[in-house]
Design a protein around this motif. Structure first.
Motif, mmCIF file in Angstrom:
data_model
loop_
_atom_site.group_PDB
_atom_site.id
_atom_site.type_symbol
_atom_site.label_atom_id
_atom_site.label_comp_id
_atom_site.label_asym_id
_atom_site.label_seq_id
_atom_site.Cartn_x
_atom_site.Cartn_y
_atom_site.Cartn_z
ATOM 1 N N GLN A 14 0.822 -1.203 0.000
ATOM 2 C CA GLN A 14 0.000 0.000 0.000
ATOM 3 C C GLN A 14 0.863 1.263 0.000
ATOM 4 N N ILE A 15 2.049 1.190 0.602
ATOM 5 C CA ILE A 15 2.930 2.365 0.678
ATOM 6 C C ILE A 15 3.720 2.547 -0.605
ATOM 7 N N PHE A 16 4.312 1.450 -1.090
ATOM 8 C CA PHE A 16 5.289 1.531 -2.179
ATOM 9 C C PHE A 16 4.775 0.968 -3.506
ATOM 10 N N ASP A 17 3.490 0.608 -3.569
ATOM 11 C CA ASP A 17 2.913 0.063 -4.803
ATOM 12 C C ASP A 17 3.657 -1.176 -5.288
ATOM 13 N N LEU A 18 3.953 -2.072 -4.358
ATOM 14 C CA LEU A 18 4.652 -3.304 -4.696
ATOM 15 C C LEU A 18 3.669 -4.316 -5.276
ATOM 16 N N PRO A 19 4.152 -5.255 -6.088
ATOM 17 C CA PRO A 19 3.262 -6.269 -6.663
ATOM 18 C C PRO A 19 2.856 -7.307 -5.625
ATOM 19 N N ASP A 20 1.779 -8.007 -5.884
ATOM 20 C CA ASP A 20 1.338 -9.057 -4.970
ATOM 21 C C ASP A 20 2.389 -10.148 -4.816
ATOM 22 N N SER A 21 3.211 -10.339 -5.822
ATOM 23 C CA SER A 21 4.222 -11.403 -5.768
ATOM 24 C C SER A 21 5.392 -11.086 -4.838
ATOM 25 N N CYS A 22 5.449 -9.867 -4.316
ATOM 26 C CA CYS A 22 6.536 -9.492 -3.400
ATOM 27 C C CYS A 22 6.566 -10.463 -2.225
ATOM 28 N N PRO A 23 7.744 -10.941 -1.831
ATOM 29 C CA PRO A 23 7.809 -11.927 -0.746
ATOM 30 C C PRO A 23 7.476 -11.328 0.611
ATOM 31 N N PRO A 24 7.160 -12.167 1.587
ATOM 32 C CA PRO A 24 6.936 -11.675 2.952
ATOM 33 C C PRO A 24 8.150 -10.907 3.456
ATOM 34 N N LEU A 25 7.910 -9.910 4.298
ATOM 35 C CA LEU A 25 8.987 -9.045 4.803
ATOM 36 C C LEU A 25 9.184 -9.256 6.298
ATOM 37 N N PRO A 26 10.394 -9.627 6.718
ATOM 38 C CA PRO A 26 10.641 -9.838 8.148
ATOM 39 C C PRO A 26 10.525 -8.569 8.986
ATOM 40 N N ARG A 27 10.863 -7.416 8.397
ATOM 41 C CA ARG A 27 10.804 -6.160 9.141
ATOM 42 C C ARG A 27 10.225 -5.072 8.247
ATOM 43 N N LEU A 28 9.468 -4.145 8.846
ATOM 44 C CA LEU A 28 8.983 -2.984 8.100
ATOM 45 C C LEU A 28 8.893 -1.761 9.006
ATOM 46 N N SER A 29 9.709 -1.703 10.014
ATOM 47 C CA SER A 29 9.737 -0.511 10.859
ATOM 48 C C SER A 29 11.117 -0.400 11.478
ATOM 49 N N VAL A 30 11.427 0.808 11.885
ATOM 50 C CA VAL A 30 12.687 1.069 12.587
ATOM 51 C C VAL A 30 12.309 1.606 13.965
ATOM 52 N N PRO A 31 12.003 0.713 14.909
ATOM 53 C CA PRO A 31 11.476 1.154 16.207
ATOM 54 C C PRO A 31 12.526 1.857 17.057
ATOM 55 N N GLU A 32 12.045 2.615 18.001
ATOM 56 C CA GLU A 32 12.938 3.289 18.942
ATOM 57 C C GLU A 32 13.773 2.239 19.680
ATOM 58 N N GLY A 33 15.057 2.485 19.787
ATOM 59 C CA GLY A 33 15.950 1.547 20.465
ATOM 60 C C GLY A 33 16.569 0.516 19.556
ATOM 61 N N ALA A 34 16.182 0.521 18.269
ATOM 62 C CA ALA A 34 16.746 -0.445 17.328
ATOM 63 C C ALA A 34 18.217 -0.153 17.075
ATOM 64 N N LEU A 35 19.002 -1.207 16.958
ATOM 65 C CA LEU A 35 20.395 -1.068 16.532
ATOM 66 C C LEU A 35 20.378 -0.932 15.014
ATOM 67 N N THR A 36 20.824 0.213 14.514
ATOM 68 C CA THR A 36 20.593 0.550 13.112
ATOM 69 C C THR A 36 21.849 0.488 12.242
ATOM 70 N N ASP A 37 22.955 0.011 12.786
ATOM 71 C CA ASP A 37 24.137 -0.183 11.957
ATOM 72 C C ASP A 37 24.796 -1.502 12.335
ATOM 73 N N LEU A 38 25.552 -2.072 11.405
ATOM 74 C CA LEU A 38 26.088 -3.426 11.580
ATOM 75 C C LEU A 38 27.088 -3.492 12.736
ATOM 76 N N LYS A 39 27.889 -2.472 12.908
ATOM 77 C CA LYS A 39 28.866 -2.492 14.000
ATOM 78 C C LYS A 39 28.174 -2.572 15.357
ATOM 79 N N SER A 40 27.039 -1.906 15.493
ATOM 80 C CA SER A 40 26.286 -1.977 16.748
ATOM 81 C C SER A 40 25.749 -3.383 16.984
ATOM 82 N N LEU A 41 25.261 -4.044 15.905
ATOM 83 C CA LEU A 41 24.811 -5.428 16.044
ATOM 84 C C LEU A 41 25.946 -6.324 16.492
#
Length: 271
Positions: A14-41
């Motif tokens: 609905q946001i990005f006009d993706l096709p129905d065939s798009c695969p399931p998405l494990p994540r779709l938000s960047v919540p507060e407190g998320a580690l947002t760079d690989l070095k932090s992970l």
């Protein structure tokens, strides 16, 4: 987790006009407190000797380095048929939180996020998706807990998501790891592709939604153990096409505007 991931991708359509065939998405938000760079992970998993912290899980994925990899607790060829999932968290709580961010859940006549979640879980049950992890919440969700626990998941309940990240950026989004996300020295390219190496063992992936939805940078494919879950015809009962149609029927009338959703999920502009 399959229902949550299917809800993620339906909102992304609905946001990005993706096709129905798009695969399931494990994540779709960047919540507060998320580690947002690989070095932090890497730092967090190294300090704790595990990758179960909320900050890590917000965007971090536990993966195998190839479909043939055997050096993990969940080798793809062994786990594909029945699936493999975390059991130390409530996917229903994650679903409700996500719906609160995306849907109009306040005001006269509005459905609560818990009510919407229950409707989505019922759709998942009708399509034979595993729902045992969606049985604990307050309100209506709690009343349905026994029903969900009683509906044993099908033996053919496995999903597999295959992720290809462009080589010139992959070191920014993945690192090789031991169990529990503890980093292995060196980069993911050398670990999997250097002379004499094997694409075995584990990796951890920083699933940054805007990047992983950019098909010029990342390609994703998904596979289902149950053949009907790969069928995209909306007229075939229990197919993925039917699942998408029914999820959309529930979600589309209650979703916020594109701008509001992107702001709430911290995805940036939807343009």
């Amino acid at each position: 987790a399959s229902l949550l991931y299917e809800v993620h991708v339906e909102v992304a359509r609905q946001i990005f006009d993706l096709p129905d065939s798009c695969p399931p998405l494990p994540r779709l938000s960047v919540p507060e407190g998320a580690l947002t760079d690989l070095k932090s992970l890497q730092k967090k998993s190294g300090e704790l000797s595990q990758d179960h912290s909320a900050g890590f899980r917000a965007l971090g994925l536990s993966t195998s380095c190839s479909i043939f990899a055997s050096g993990s607790e969940a080798p793809p060829l062994s786990c594909f048929i029945s699936g493999y999932s975390c059991t130390d968290l409530s996917f229903l709580c994650l679903l409700v939180t996500f719906l609160e961010q995306c849907c109009q859940c306040v005001g006269k006549g509005s459905k609560s996020a818990e009510t919407i979640a229950d409707e989505l879980v019922e759709i998942a049950e009708r399509h034979n998706l595993p729902t045992s992890a969606y049985g604990e919440s307050g309100g209506a969700g709690k009343r349905k807990a026994r029903k969900r626990a009683a509906l044993a998941t099908s033996e053919l309940s496995g999903y597999m998501l295959q992720i290809f990240v462009r080589r010139d950026i992959v070191e920014t989004f993945a690192y090789p790891s031991h169990a529990m996300g503890v980093p292995i020295p060196g980069g993911i390219v050398d670990y999997t592709m250097a002379s004499g190496s094997q694409a075995d063992g584990q990796a951890r992936v920083l699933f940054h939604p805007p990047t992983f939805l950019d098909s010029s940078k990342v390609q994703m494919f998904h596979y289902c153990a149950r053949p009907l879950q790969s069928c995209m015809s909306a007229t075939v009962p229990e197919s993925r096409g039917s699942l998408i149609k029914q999820l959309r029927r529930v979600l589309q009338p209650v979703l916020k505007s594109r701008g509001e959703i992107c702001s709430s999920l911290q995805l940036g502009s939807a343009a």
